[in-house]
Design a protein around this motif. Structure first.
Motif, PDB file in Angstrom:
ATOM      1  N   SER A  38     102.941  58.886  69.940  1.00 60.67           N
ATOM      2  CA  SER A  38     102.213  58.057  70.897  1.00 60.67           C
ATOM      3  C   SER A  38     102.591  56.613  70.642  1.00 60.67           C
ATOM      4  O   SER A  38     102.985  56.263  69.544  1.00 60.67           O
ATOM      5  N   SER A  41     103.874  57.074  77.237  1.00 58.37           N
ATOM      6  CA  SER A  41     103.978  57.889  78.462  1.00 58.37           C
ATOM      7  C   SER A  41     105.438  58.122  78.840  1.00 58.37           C
ATOM      8  O   SER A  41     105.828  57.962  79.987  1.00 58.37           O
ATOM      9  N   GLU A  42     106.243  58.495  77.846  1.00 52.59           N
ATOM     10  CA  GLU A  42     107.665  58.734  78.070  1.00 52.59           C
ATOM     11  C   GLU A  42     108.084  60.070  77.473  1.00 52.59           C
ATOM     12  O   GLU A  42     107.431  60.592  76.584  1.00 52.59           O
ATOM     13  N   PHE A  64     105.399  61.340  83.412  1.00 52.79           N
ATOM     14  CA  PHE A  64     105.897  60.508  82.329  1.00 52.79           C
ATOM     15  C   PHE A  64     107.240  59.928  82.746  1.00 52.79           C
ATOM     16  O   PHE A  64     107.964  60.508  83.538  1.00 52.79           O
ATOM     17  N   SER A  98     100.361  59.361  76.396  1.00 54.64           N
ATOM     18  CA  SER A  98      99.866  58.239  77.184  1.00 54.64           C
ATOM     19  C   SER A  98      98.698  57.525  76.510  1.00 54.64           C
ATOM     20  O   SER A  98      98.287  56.463  76.959  1.00 54.64           O
ATOM     21  N   GLU A  99      98.165  58.100  75.443  1.00 57.48           N
ATOM     22  CA  GLU A  99      97.035  57.493  74.736  1.00 57.48           C
ATOM     23  C   GLU A  99      97.319  57.480  73.239  1.00 57.48           C
ATOM     24  O   GLU A  99      97.912  58.412  72.709  1.00 57.48           O
ATOM     25  N   ASP A 104      95.880  63.530  75.584  1.00 57.93           N
ATOM     26  CA  ASP A 104      96.303  63.663  76.967  1.00 57.93           C
ATOM     27  C   ASP A 104      96.880  65.064  77.181  1.00 57.93           C
ATOM     28  O   ASP A 104      97.787  65.275  77.965  1.00 57.93           O
ATOM     29  N   ARG A 107      97.323  66.366  80.617  1.00 60.00           N
ATOM     30  CA  ARG A 107      98.456  65.773  81.328  1.00 60.00           C
ATOM     31  C   ARG A 107      99.782  66.363  80.849  1.00 60.00           C
ATOM     32  O   ARG A 107     100.694  66.604  81.641  1.00 60.00           O
ATOM     33  N   GLN A 108      99.916  66.590  79.535  1.00 57.57           N
ATOM     34  CA  GLN A 108     101.177  67.088  78.991  1.00 57.57           C
ATOM     35  C   GLN A 108     101.361  68.599  79.122  1.00 57.57           C
ATOM     36  O   GLN A 108     102.483  69.083  79.247  1.00 57.57           O
TER      37      GLN A 108
END
Length: 121
Positions: A38, A41-42, A64, A98-99, A104, A107-108
């Motif tokens: 972290s 967001s990549e 991402f 992303s955090e 996340d 999201r992932q």
């Protein structure tokens, strides 16, 4: 000002956790290492086209940003897991969450599932 003490091994890769990880990867003949870090967001990949394609898939599913191998090279980092994997013919992915604090996962997860499905085919 607060200072942080950094403890490194006597030589590159000599820390016990690095020795254990490298030994495991070689002993088990691992073909892909996916590291989770972290915060950016990549998704980044090693130097080969199939791994770049997996990173692109993850990026499309999760939103991402896909940082290409060429972009990564501009960071001029040395001694990285990515570099070691390339030297040892192991495909490499790195997700930057992303955090920093928290999860996340929601999201992932779809991106992880999509990449695993692609690898299974």
């Amino acid at each position: 000002a607060e200072t942080t003490q950094v403890s490194c091994g006597a030589t590159p890769g000599s820390e016990p956790e690095n020795v254990a990880l490298r030994s495991f990867l070689m002993r088990e003949n691992v073909s892909l290492l996916w590291m989770f870090h972290s915060v950016a967001s990549e998704i980044m990949a090693g130097h080969d086209a199939p791994t770049e394609a997996l990173a692109g898939l993850f990026a499309r599913v999760t939103g991402f940003r896909h940082a290409t191998h060429a972009e990564w090279q501009t960071l001029h980092q040395t001694g990285t897991a990515k570099e070691w994997c390339e030297e040892n013919n192991i495909a490499y992915l790195e997700s930057e969450a992303s955090e920093r604090w928290g999860s996340d996962w929601n999201r992932q997860k779809p991106g992880i599932v999509a990449v695993l499905h692609a690898l299974a085919q």
